[in-house]
Write an enzyme that holds these catalytic residues in place. Structure first.
Site, PDB file in Angstrom:
ATOM      1  N   SER A  74      43.188  46.247  40.070  1.00 16.97           N
ATOM      2  CA  SER A  74      44.113  45.148  39.748  1.00 16.97           C
ATOM      3  C   SER A  74      44.002  44.694  38.288  1.00 16.97           C
ATOM      4  O   SER A  74      44.541  43.648  37.933  1.00 16.97           O
ATOM      5  CB  SER A  74      43.808  43.965  40.663  1.00 16.97           C
ATOM      6  OG  SER A  74      42.450  43.563  40.462  1.00 16.97           O
ATOM      7  N   SER A  75      43.330  45.472  37.442  1.00 14.77           N
ATOM      8  CA  SER A  75      43.009  45.024  36.075  1.00 14.77           C
ATOM      9  C   SER A  75      44.236  44.787  35.195  1.00 14.77           C
ATOM     10  O   SER A  75      45.077  45.679  35.015  1.00 14.77           O
ATOM     11  CB  SER A  75      42.110  46.088  35.421  1.00 14.77           C
ATOM     12  OG  SER A  75      42.013  45.867  34.039  1.00 14.77           O
ATOM     13  N   ASN A  76      44.292  43.594  34.611  1.00 14.80           N
ATOM     14  CA  ASN A  76      45.323  43.292  33.608  1.00 14.80           C
ATOM     15  C   ASN A  76      45.028  44.048  32.310  1.00 14.80           C
ATOM     16  O   ASN A  76      45.942  44.482  31.622  1.00 14.80           O
ATOM     17  CB  ASN A  76      45.332  41.789  33.295  1.00 14.80           C
ATOM     18  CG  ASN A  76      45.742  40.974  34.496  1.00 14.80           C
ATOM     19  OD1 ASN A  76      46.858  41.100  34.984  1.00 14.80           O
ATOM     20  ND2 ASN A  76      44.833  40.141  34.985  1.00 14.80           N
TER      21      ASN A  76
END
Ligand SMILES: Cc1ncc(COP(=O)(O)O)c(C=O)c1O
Length: 323
Positions: A74-76
């Site tokens: 889910s890394s921005n």
């Protein structure tokens, strides 16, 4: 010092800074302002764009043809890295920690749209996977450039030292405090060091979204000590950092009802969207400190919105649940 580091133009700067009048009124002061680093532009924005302007300048100087980074599925940071690589015509390979999602959603969906190669691995396999990809791309003559998770690097700190100057140029007021989410601590480290140099009495308050005191202190101090040495200023100690650990809840990416209430409150009062992983927890921390009387009514405080919007949609169940 920031000017010694080359910087590319990838996002839209300066980001807006404005008052949250309804929230300020609701709590009867202090005056709450917001710095909109969720509006940095590139591929839905966020704080990593600032960091990447410096990091990618370094990659360009080193003539790398492929960027490798690591982060949660889910890394921005991974999504923004993929966008930066796309703009620069470079390849991008993301090592993503977690199960490959059955349904492509949130940042993972965007990573793929942005043309990045994604390899999903367990946490315990991440370092070895990065190492073997680095070797593979070296063998192909692509001179791979590795960005640590969250852009936790000197360039990342420099980017947020620069943000301090940007705030100073924009603000009509002195801020008693600047509040930010703390993930890898890079954003906090840059703001902290920027304010330390300015020395005008403004505090930098961090709200940890997952790491405990030892972990966050080490992350921040390790990254700022070399810069402090370079500048010839007193080395900061863990006790100098002002980071709160009361809003993590059950853990990184984990939610709890008060978080939902704050996200809904800020959306309904101000039309500002916060995510449950970072900016929501940071805002919950700020509001709780206000309720505890940490600030007086006449003071001005600045909330740094670090972004994270793409993951709002992955939390649709949590955000629509009723207690
Ligand atoms: C939206 C968002 N806010 C805040 C952070 C925390 O920033 P830092 O890693 O610099 O502490 C991150 C990334 O980690 C993020 O993606």
């Amino acid at each position: 010092m920031q000017n010694d580091y080359p910087r590319l133009s990838l996002g839209f700067f300066p980001t807006p800074l404005h008052e949250l009048k309804n929230l300020s009124q609701l709590f009867n002061g202090p005056r709450i302002f917001i710095k909109r680093d969720d509006q940095t532009g590139m591929a839905l924005g966020g704080n990593k764009v600032r960091k990447l302007e410096y990091i990618m300048a370094d990659a360009l100087a080193k003539q790398s043809r492929i960027i490798i980074t690591v982060g949660a599925v889910s890394s921005n940071h991974a999504r923004q890295t993929a966008a930066a690589a796309a703009i620069m015509g470079l390849e991008c390979h993301l090592v993503l920690i977690g199960r490959e999602p059955k349904e492509s959603q949130g940042n993972y969906l965007l990573d793929n749209l942005l043309g990045a190669k994604c390899t999903c691995v367990r946490n315990s396999q991440a370092a070895a996977t990065v190492e073997s990809l680095m070797q593979e791309y070296r063998d192909q003559g692509k001179n791979p450039y590795f960005i640590p998770a969250g852009g936790h690097s000197t360039e990342g700190v420099i980017a947020y030292m620069h943000a301090c100057q940007e705030i100073q140029q924009q603000a009509e007021y002195d801020f008693a405090a600047v509040i930010t989410a703390v993930g890898t601590g890079t954003t906090y480290a840059g703001l902290y060091l920027g304010e330390k140099i300015k020395n005008n009495g403004s505090q930098v308050i961090g709200i940890s979204v997952g790491g405990d005191r030892d972990w966050c202190s080490e992350k921040v101090l390790n990254i700022i000590h070399p810069l402090e040495k370079q500048m010839g200023i007193i080395l900061s100690q863990a006790a100098d950092l002002n980071i709160y650990y009361d809003y993590i809840g059950p853990g990184y990416t984990k939610t709890y009802p008060q978080l939902r209430e704050v996200i809904k409150l800020v959306a309904s009062q101000e039309g500002i969207l916060l995510d449950p992983v970072y900016s929501g927890k940071a805002m919950l921390g700020l509001i709780d400190l206000i309720k505890q009387g940490y600030f007086n009514r006449e003071q001005n405080v600045l909330f740094l919105h670090t972004g994270g919007a793409p993951e709002i949609f992955s939390y649709n169940k949590f955000l629509t649940e009723t207690d």
